[in-house]
Design a protein around this motif. Structure first.
Motif, short mmCIF file in Angstrom:
data_model
loop_
_atom_site.label_atom_id
_atom_site.label_comp_id
_atom_site.label_asym_id
_atom_site.label_seq_id
_atom_site.Cartn_x
_atom_site.Cartn_y
_atom_site.Cartn_z
N ALA A 120 0.83 -1.21 0.00
CA ALA A 120 0.00 0.00 0.00
C ALA A 120 0.87 1.26 0.00
N HIS A 121 1.93 1.24 0.77
CA HIS A 121 2.84 2.39 0.82
C HIS A 121 3.44 2.66 -0.57
N ALA A 122 3.86 1.59 -1.24
CA ALA A 122 4.43 1.75 -2.58
C ALA A 122 3.40 2.32 -3.55
N ARG A 123 2.13 1.90 -3.43
CA ARG A 123 1.08 2.45 -4.30
C ARG A 123 0.83 3.91 -3.98
N ARG A 124 0.89 4.29 -2.68
CA ARG A 124 0.71 5.70 -2.33
C ARG A 124 1.83 6.55 -2.90
N LEU A 125 3.05 6.03 -2.95
CA LEU A 125 4.16 6.76 -3.55
C LEU A 125 3.92 6.97 -5.05
N GLU A 126 3.13 6.08 -5.67
CA GLU A 126 2.77 6.21 -7.08
C GLU A 126 1.57 7.13 -7.29
N GLY A 127 0.98 7.61 -6.19
CA GLY A 127 -0.13 8.54 -6.31
C GLY A 127 -1.51 7.93 -6.08
N LEU A 128 -1.58 6.63 -5.81
CA LEU A 128 -2.88 6.01 -5.53
C LEU A 128 -3.19 6.13 -4.04
N PRO A 129 -4.43 6.44 -3.69
CA PRO A 129 -4.81 6.52 -2.27
C PRO A 129 -5.08 5.14 -1.68
N ALA A 130 -4.11 4.26 -1.72
CA ALA A 130 -4.28 2.88 -1.28
C ALA A 130 -4.32 2.79 0.24
N GLU A 131 -5.14 1.86 0.73
CA GLU A 131 -5.22 1.60 2.16
C GLU A 131 -5.40 0.12 2.39
N VAL A 132 -5.11 -0.33 3.60
CA VAL A 132 -5.22 -1.74 3.96
C VAL A 132 -6.44 -1.92 4.84
#
Length: 61
Positions: free
Chosen positions: A25-37
């Motif tokens: 999720a952290h890696a996706r947030r670095l890509e700009g996605l508001p990912a959460e677990v």
């Protein structure tokens, strides 16, 4: 409808000290996605999701 897209699933019984769902999720947030677990209790898995996406994706647990 306020849906969600499941990006990845991780078993809850990971190695001690390892947080693969959080790391993903952290890696996706670095890509700009508001990912959460979130936890899916029915399947005992952690889901990495993006809320509020329209069309496609996995809207189920």
């Amino acid at each position: 409808m306020n849906g969600r897209t499941v990006l990845e699933r991780f078993p809850a019984g990971g190695p001690r000290g390892s947080w693969p769902a959080e790391e993903f999720a952290h890696a996706r947030r670095l890509e700009g996605l508001p990912a959460e677990v979130v936890m899916d209790l029915a399947t005992d898995t952690f889901l990495v999701i993006v809320r509020g996406t329209e069309g496609g994706g996995d809207a189920g647990p």
